[in-house]
Design an enzyme around this catalytic site. Structure first.
Site, PDB file in Angstrom:
ATOM      1  N   GLU A 120      15.733  63.526  -5.055  1.00 37.02           N
ATOM      2  CA  GLU A 120      16.675  64.206  -4.166  1.00 37.02           C
ATOM      3  C   GLU A 120      16.063  64.601  -2.830  1.00 37.02           C
ATOM      4  OE1 GLU A 120      19.376  68.262  -4.405  1.00 37.02           O
ATOM      5  OE2 GLU A 120      18.805  67.222  -6.240  1.00 37.02           O
ATOM      6  N   ALA A 121      14.794  64.964  -2.833  1.00 40.57           N
ATOM      7  CA  ALA A 121      14.154  65.385  -1.583  1.00 40.57           C
ATOM      8  C   ALA A 121      13.879  64.215  -0.647  1.00 40.57           C
ATOM      9  CB  ALA A 121      12.860  66.126  -1.870  1.00 40.57           C
TER      10      ALA A 121
END
Length: 264
Positions: free
Chosen positions: A53-54
């Site tokens: 996600e990052a």
């Protein structure tokens, strides 16, 4: 009941790893999904491309187990690192084969709750229990081609009606419900639990029992489910972890036990 020398979390991780295919792009959630992806990379699927996600895409996870999807270890030997928006754009453009997520509650159509426990909407502001929320799970469930869910199998978690619908599965189960809602992916593919491997009926979109975990039966799985399961004609007993799979989990992937419980 036989005395199996592995924990429920280890069984879930092994089953999650086995369902992943080589050379597929997998959007990973925090915790057990990361362990399962790493195990798959070390066994039958070295070409898996994890997405975090990052923003990290394609790391090898050989610098130790990340503690979250934003941990710096997710960037080790990554193909590129361009941030959260780029990661979700990848899914929305149809390049993520699997989304790998969890939840606190699930219903017969694969919808997930990770927001709150209580009677919605009355208890939304003062719930019995406030959960972490969606994070990126709702986006992954909406956009990834197929979704794999991993969670503990308890009657209070497998609910006829969710307290809150955080991440979409097949919605109300009606034909083309996801398409009418503007969702991109096909929807839930497998639900992997401490008791069973479950899929979904193509016609009704209802949850279907495919395999029972070691020590479980069709009856015991249904007993711990809060709605009626469909049962596949060819339900089979799932193979327990091999010694090599357990060794990799315990000695190489999660030796400190951050996510994996030991014997239980």
């Amino acid at each position: 009941m036989p005395n199996y020398n592995f924990s429920p979390q280890e069984m879930i991780v092994v089953a999650g790893a086995r369902v992943l295919e080589n050379n597929k792009v997998v959007f990973a959630g925090t915790g057990l999904p990361m362990v399962a992806i790493t195990l798959a990379q070390l066994t039958h699927a070295p070409g898996i491309i994890p997405v975090f996600e990052a923003g990290a895409v394609g790391p090898t996870l050989n610098r130790g187990l990340p503690l979250s999807v934003g941990c710096s270890r997710t960037t080790s030997k990554a193909m590129y690192l361009q941030g959260l928006n780029a990661a979700f754009e990848l899914a929305q453009r149809g390049f993520c084969d699997f989304g790998f997520i969890g939840g606190a509650e699930i219903d017969m159509y694969g919808n997930l709750n990770s927001t709150m426990i209580g009677q919605f909407p009355e208890a939304y502001r003062r719930p019995q229990l406030r959960l972490p929320g969606s994070g990126g799970a709702s986006d992954m469930a909406a956009s990834c081609e197929r979704t794999i869910v991993i969670m503990s199998h308890e009657k209070r978690r497998f609910k006829e009606r969710l307290s809150y619908r955080t991440s979409p599965g097949y919605l109300d189960g009606s034909p083309d419900a996801r398409q009418r809602a503007g969702l991109l992916g096909q929807g839930p593919y497998r639900v992997i639990t401490s008791r069973a491997i479950l899929g979904f009926d193509e016609a009704t979109r209802r949850m279907k029992l495919l395999a029972t975990m070691p020590g479980e039966t069709v009856a015991s799985v249904q007993e711990h489910t809060g709605f009626e399961l469909l049962v596949d004609d060819n339900v089979y007993p799932y193979e327990p972890p091999t010694q090599e799979e357990l060794r990799l989990i315990r000695e190489e992937i999660d030796p400190r036990g951050y996510f994996i419980g030991r014997k239980g």
